[in-house]
Design a protein around this motif. Structure first.
Motif, PDB file in Angstrom:
ATOM      1  N   MET A 182      50.957 100.069   2.020  1.00 32.45           N
ATOM      2  CA  MET A 182      52.028  99.917   0.909  1.00 32.45           C
ATOM      3  C   MET A 182      54.033  99.901   1.834  1.00 32.45           C
ATOM      4  SD  MET A 182      51.712 101.618  -2.681  1.00 32.45           S
ATOM      5  CE  MET A 182      53.929 101.849  -2.899  1.00 32.45           C
ATOM      6  N   ASN A 183      54.043 100.167   2.590  1.00 32.79           N
ATOM      7  CA  ASN A 183      54.508 100.444   3.475  1.00 32.79           C
ATOM      8  C   ASN A 183      54.658  99.195   4.551  1.00 32.79           C
ATOM      9  OD1 ASN A 183      55.372 102.688   2.603  1.00 32.79           O
ATOM     10  ND2 ASN A 183      54.401 104.066   4.228  1.00 32.79           N
ATOM     11  N   LEU A 184      53.673  98.886   4.703  1.00 32.63           N
ATOM     12  CA  LEU A 184      54.253  97.490   5.725  1.00 32.63           C
ATOM     13  C   LEU A 184      54.161  96.073   4.759  1.00 32.63           C
ATOM     14  CD1 LEU A 184      49.505  98.101   7.531  1.00 32.63           C
ATOM     15  CD2 LEU A 184      52.192  98.546   8.331  1.00 32.63           C
ATOM     16  N   GLU A 185      53.556  96.459   3.194  1.00 34.41           N
ATOM     17  CA  GLU A 185      54.396  95.460   2.913  1.00 34.41           C
ATOM     18  C   GLU A 185      55.349  95.150   2.702  1.00 34.41           C
ATOM     19  OE1 GLU A 185      53.059  92.626   1.186  1.00 34.41           O
ATOM     20  OE2 GLU A 185      50.390  93.690   0.297  1.00 34.41           O
ATOM     21  N   ASP A 186      55.839  96.141   2.670  1.00 36.40           N
ATOM     22  CA  ASP A 186      57.408  96.041   3.154  1.00 36.40           C
ATOM     23  C   ASP A 186      58.235  95.405   4.195  1.00 36.40           C
ATOM     24  OD1 ASP A 186      57.989  96.412   0.601  1.00 36.40           O
ATOM     25  OD2 ASP A 186      58.294  99.109   0.782  1.00 36.40           O
ATOM     26  N   ILE A 187      57.565  95.883   5.287  1.00 39.55           N
ATOM     27  CA  ILE A 187      57.731  95.432   6.505  1.00 39.55           C
ATOM     28  C   ILE A 187      57.909  94.020   6.616  1.00 39.55           C
ATOM     29  CG2 ILE A 187      57.272  95.492   8.782  1.00 39.55           C
ATOM     30  CD1 ILE A 187      58.778  98.096   8.598  1.00 39.55           C
ATOM     31  N   HIS A 188      56.350  93.630   6.654  1.00 40.20           N
ATOM     32  CA  HIS A 188      55.745  92.320   6.393  1.00 40.20           C
ATOM     33  C   HIS A 188      57.619  91.210   5.464  1.00 40.20           C
ATOM     34  CE1 HIS A 188      53.543  88.575   6.234  1.00 40.20           C
ATOM     35  NE2 HIS A 188      53.319  88.407   4.452  1.00 40.20           N
ATOM     36  N   LYS A 189      57.493  91.605   4.514  1.00 41.42           N
ATOM     37  CA  LYS A 189      58.585  91.502   3.588  1.00 41.42           C
ATOM     38  C   LYS A 189      59.838  90.640   4.148  1.00 41.42           C
ATOM     39  CE  LYS A 189      56.218  92.151  -0.857  1.00 41.42           C
ATOM     40  NZ  LYS A 189      56.734  93.284  -1.851  1.00 41.42           N
ATOM     41  N   LYS A 190      59.762  92.031   4.826  1.00 38.79           N
ATOM     42  CA  LYS A 190      61.829  92.294   5.490  1.00 38.79           C
ATOM     43  C   LYS A 190      61.084  90.970   7.356  1.00 38.79           C
ATOM     44  CE  LYS A 190      63.976  95.753   8.493  1.00 38.79           C
ATOM     45  NZ  LYS A 190      64.221  97.107   9.203  1.00 38.79           N
ATOM     46  N   TYR A 191      60.283  91.325   8.041  1.00 44.83           N
ATOM     47  CA  TYR A 191      60.043  90.114   8.777  1.00 44.83           C
ATOM     48  C   TYR A 191      60.373  89.019   8.480  1.00 44.83           C
ATOM     49  CZ  TYR A 191      58.960  94.291  12.191  1.00 44.83           C
ATOM     50  OH  TYR A 191      58.943  94.895  12.312  1.00 44.83           O
ATOM     51  N   LEU A 192      59.327  88.717   6.740  1.00 45.56           N
ATOM     52  CA  LEU A 192      59.692  87.137   7.092  1.00 45.56           C
ATOM     53  C   LEU A 192      61.332  86.480   6.984  1.00 45.56           C
ATOM     54  CD1 LEU A 192      56.606  87.175   3.749  1.00 45.56           C
ATOM     55  CD2 LEU A 192      57.075  86.207   5.963  1.00 45.56           C
ATOM     56  N   ILE A 193      62.377  87.233   6.063  1.00 52.21           N
ATOM     57  CA  ILE A 193      63.507  86.846   5.971  1.00 52.21           C
ATOM     58  C   ILE A 193      63.924  87.120   7.117  1.00 52.21           C
ATOM     59  CG2 ILE A 193      65.121  87.714   5.149  1.00 52.21           C
ATOM     60  CD1 ILE A 193      63.676  89.055   2.353  1.00 52.21           C
ATOM     61  N   LEU A 194      64.108  87.665   8.243  1.00 55.17           N
ATOM     62  CA  LEU A 194      64.336  88.331   9.342  1.00 55.17           C
ATOM     63  C   LEU A 194      64.129  86.834   9.728  1.00 55.17           C
ATOM     64  CD1 LEU A 194      64.359  91.818  10.832  1.00 55.17           C
ATOM     65  CD2 LEU A 194      66.346  90.331  10.147  1.00 55.17           C
ATOM     66  N   ALA A 195      62.823  86.478   9.906  1.00 52.82           N
ATOM     67  CA  ALA A 195      62.209  84.702  10.378  1.00 52.82           C
ATOM     68  C   ALA A 195      62.568  83.672  10.282  1.00 52.82           C
ATOM     69  CB  ALA A 195      60.386  84.744  10.261  1.00 52.82           C
ATOM     70  N   LYS A 196      62.822  83.615   8.856  1.00 51.02           N
ATOM     71  CA  LYS A 196      63.299  82.363   8.652  1.00 51.02           C
ATOM     72  C   LYS A 196      65.301  82.281   8.621  1.00 51.02           C
ATOM     73  CE  LYS A 196      60.563  82.198   4.237  1.00 51.02           C
ATOM     74  NZ  LYS A 196      60.212  82.935   3.132  1.00 51.02           N
TER      75      LYS A 196
END
Length: 198
Positions: A182-196
């Motif tokens: 679950m914590n990794l899911e949050d980080i993944h969502k954050k990275y998607l936004i940053l990468a975009k």
């Protein structure tokens, strides 16, 4: 966007790598590259034999990793010689990975980012952190090593505090696997936004 994923032995780096792969993120593990460099088909095998001889070969002419690890742990000058063989191969493989990766962001799992002062190579550093007693329990089960050996490895690595100092993001892995994911899911969502927005 290039993420360096780091953490001590038994912290859960490999599990994190599997999670990111499941999200179609390109992931490479520097430990795997180092391991492959010294297989019989690997680039570093012949040079290893030139430096170390056949002392560490088993009956199949494969390198006995456990014996080698214990030897270089006790002989720092030979550890440096081993790194001089392996590190250039790993660095080249990592550059090839970066050049050929197509995912929205990419992850390199590197246990020793803090120890090698290499955090500036990455756009962000993600540290997986967990309590020392949990590290010992996980790593001794996984590697079939005794707790004393694992404790020595932990002492030779950067401290949790040192890793947190260089990290942009920290994920704790002290509880259940589900909570970790679950914590990794949050980080993944954050990275998607940053990468975009990169």
């Amino acid at each position: 966007m290039l993420i360096g994923l780091t953490g001590g032995i038994g912290s859960g780096k490999r599990l994190a790598g599997e999670f990111f792969k499941s999200k179609n993120i390109d992931v490479i593990d520097a430990d795997d590259l180092a391991h492959n460099a010294l297989t019989k088909e690997g680039e570093g095998y012949r040079e290893f034999l030139n430096v170390f001889g056949d002392t560490f070969l088993d009956e199949n002419s494969d390198i006995n990793r456990k014996a080698l690890r214990e030897y270089v742990f006790m002989n720092p000058e030979m550890k440096i010689r081993l790194e001089e063989i392996v590190h250039p191969i790993v660095q080249n493989d990592i550059l090839n990975f970066i050049n050929n990766s197509n995912s929205i962001y990419r992850i390199i799992i590197v246990p020793l980012i803090a120890e090698t002062n290499s955090s500036s190579f990455y756009d962000r550093v993600l540290a997986i952190d967990c309590k020392k007693e949990i590290q010992i329990e996980r790593a001794s089960k996984r590697d079939k090593s005794n707790e004393e050996q694992i404790s020595k490895i932990i002492q030779s690595q950067a401290s949790s505090e040192d890793r947190k100092k260089i990290a942009n993001d920290v994920v704790e892995n002290n509880d259940t696997k589900d909570e970790f994911i679950m914590n990794l899911e949050d980080i993944h969502k954050k990275y998607l936004i940053l990468a975009k927005n990169d």
